[in-house]
Design a protein around this motif. Structure first.
Motif, PDB file in Angstrom:
ATOM      1  N   LYS A   1       0.839  -1.201   0.000  1.00 13.22           N
ATOM      2  CA  LYS A   1       0.000   0.000   0.000  1.00 13.22           C
ATOM      3  C   LYS A   1       0.867   1.242   0.000  1.00 13.22           C
ATOM      4  O   LYS A   1       2.020   1.215   0.381  1.00 13.22           O
ATOM      5  N   SER A   2       0.258   2.361  -0.397  1.00 16.04           N
ATOM      6  CA  SER A   2       0.907   3.671  -0.317  1.00 16.04           C
ATOM      7  C   SER A   2       0.196   4.493   0.748  1.00 16.04           C
ATOM      8  O   SER A   2      -0.998   4.315   0.966  1.00 16.04           O
ATOM      9  N   PRO A   3       0.902   5.404   1.397  1.00 14.86           N
ATOM     10  CA  PRO A   3       0.284   6.195   2.465  1.00 14.86           C
ATOM     11  C   PRO A   3      -0.600   7.306   1.926  1.00 14.86           C
ATOM     12  O   PRO A   3      -0.463   7.748   0.799  1.00 14.86           O
ATOM     13  N   LYS A   4      -1.493   7.740   2.783  1.00 15.85           N
ATOM     14  CA  LYS A   4      -2.299   8.926   2.508  1.00 15.85           C
ATOM     15  C   LYS A   4      -1.667  10.076   3.286  1.00 15.85           C
ATOM     16  O   LYS A   4      -0.972   9.850   4.270  1.00 15.85           O
ATOM     17  N   PRO A   5      -1.881  11.316   2.840  1.00 20.65           N
ATOM     18  CA  PRO A   5      -1.330  12.457   3.592  1.00 20.65           C
ATOM     19  C   PRO A   5      -1.749  12.388   5.064  1.00 20.65           C
ATOM     20  O   PRO A   5      -2.892  12.076   5.372  1.00 20.65           O
ATOM     21  N   GLY A   6      -0.798  12.649   5.929  1.00 17.83           N
ATOM     22  CA  GLY A   6      -1.065  12.646   7.366  1.00 17.83           C
ATOM     23  C   GLY A   6      -0.919  11.287   8.026  1.00 17.83           C
ATOM     24  O   GLY A   6      -1.134  11.156   9.223  1.00 17.83           O
ATOM     25  N   SER A   7      -0.556  10.247   7.255  1.00 17.71           N
ATOM     26  CA  SER A   7      -0.368   8.917   7.823  1.00 17.71           C
ATOM     27  C   SER A   7       0.838   8.920   8.763  1.00 17.71           C
ATOM     28  O   SER A   7       1.805   9.638   8.527  1.00 17.71           O
ATOM     29  N   PRO A   8       0.794   8.115   9.831  1.00 21.23           N
ATOM     30  CA  PRO A   8       1.937   8.063  10.753  1.00 21.23           C
ATOM     31  C   PRO A   8       3.156   7.436  10.084  1.00 21.23           C
ATOM     32  O   PRO A   8       3.030   6.501   9.305  1.00 21.23           O
ATOM     33  N   VAL A   9       4.337   7.986  10.376  1.00 28.18           N
ATOM     34  CA  VAL A   9       5.589   7.527   9.783  1.00 28.18           C
ATOM     35  C   VAL A   9       6.489   6.976  10.881  1.00 28.18           C
ATOM     36  O   VAL A   9       6.542   7.509  11.990  1.00 28.18           O
ATOM     37  N   CYS A  10       7.211   5.919  10.567  1.00 28.56           N
ATOM     38  CA  CYS A  10       8.177   5.325  11.494  1.00 28.56           C
ATOM     39  C   CYS A  10       9.140   6.408  11.970  1.00 28.56           C
ATOM     40  O   CYS A  10       9.771   7.079  11.154  1.00 28.56           O
ATOM     41  N   PRO A  11       9.273   6.612  13.278  1.00 31.32           N
ATOM     42  CA  PRO A  11      10.157   7.665  13.776  1.00 31.32           C
ATOM     43  C   PRO A  11      11.627   7.444  13.393  1.00 31.32           C
ATOM     44  O   PRO A  11      12.344   8.405  13.126  1.00 31.32           O
ATOM     45  N   ASP A  12      12.075   6.194  13.337  1.00 32.15           N
ATOM     46  CA  ASP A  12      13.463   5.920  12.948  1.00 32.15           C
ATOM     47  C   ASP A  12      13.688   6.277  11.483  1.00 32.15           C
ATOM     48  O   ASP A  12      14.687   6.907  11.134  1.00 32.15           O
ATOM     49  N   CYS A  13      12.759   5.882  10.604  1.00 29.14           N
ATOM     50  CA  CYS A  13      12.865   6.226   9.181  1.00 29.14           C
ATOM     51  C   CYS A  13      12.867   7.745   8.993  1.00 29.14           C
ATOM     52  O   CYS A  13      13.659   8.281   8.222  1.00 29.14           O
ATOM     53  N   LYS A  14      11.972   8.412   9.705  1.00 35.93           N
ATOM     54  CA  LYS A  14      11.851   9.868   9.571  1.00 35.93           C
ATOM     55  C   LYS A  14      13.148  10.560   9.990  1.00 35.93           C
ATOM     56  O   LYS A  14      13.632  11.459   9.309  1.00 35.93           O
ATOM     57  N   LYS A  15      13.728  10.112  11.096  1.00 39.18           N
ATOM     58  CA  LYS A  15      14.971  10.695  11.592  1.00 39.18           C
ATOM     59  C   LYS A  15      16.097  10.511  10.569  1.00 39.18           C
ATOM     60  O   LYS A  15      16.846  11.443  10.275  1.00 39.18           O
ATOM     61  N   ILE A  16      16.213   9.309  10.018  1.00 37.59           N
ATOM     62  CA  ILE A  16      17.242   9.023   9.018  1.00 37.59           C
ATOM     63  C   ILE A  16      17.005   9.862   7.766  1.00 37.59           C
ATOM     64  O   ILE A  16      17.932  10.476   7.224  1.00 37.59           O
TER      65      ILE A  16
END
Length: 80
Positions: free
Chosen positions: A56-71
């Motif tokens: 699946k692909s995310p919709k705007p505002g979907s929660p993102v993995c904090p580790d992925c986001k930081k990287i």
């Protein structure tokens, strides 16, 4: 530099009020691997190291993995 896109990890699903499975968290994945995984079912590796097939692909505002986001935020930005 390879671009990334956010995708969900299929084992992190919850069910909404209509009975549909929705991801609890999405991960950043190298964009070049998304279509291949969606078509062939190959596993992709998220920036945080999680591996899973694209479903699946995310919709705007979907929660993102904090580790992925930081990287992702620490990566150098591409040239425009």
């Amino acid at each position: 530099m390879t671009s990334t896109e956010v995708l969900e990890k299929p084992d992190e699903l919850t069910t909404d009020s209509t009975g549909n499975d929705i991801p609890k968290m999405f991960h950043y994945v190298r964009k070049a691997k998304i279509a291949e995984s969606a078509v062939m079912g190959n596993m992709v590796v998220a920036l945080c190291g999680e591996t899973f097939p694209v479903t699946k692909s995310p919709k705007p505002g979907s929660p993102v993995c904090p580790d992925c986001k930081k990287i992702y935020e620490s990566m150098p930005k591409g040239k425009a």
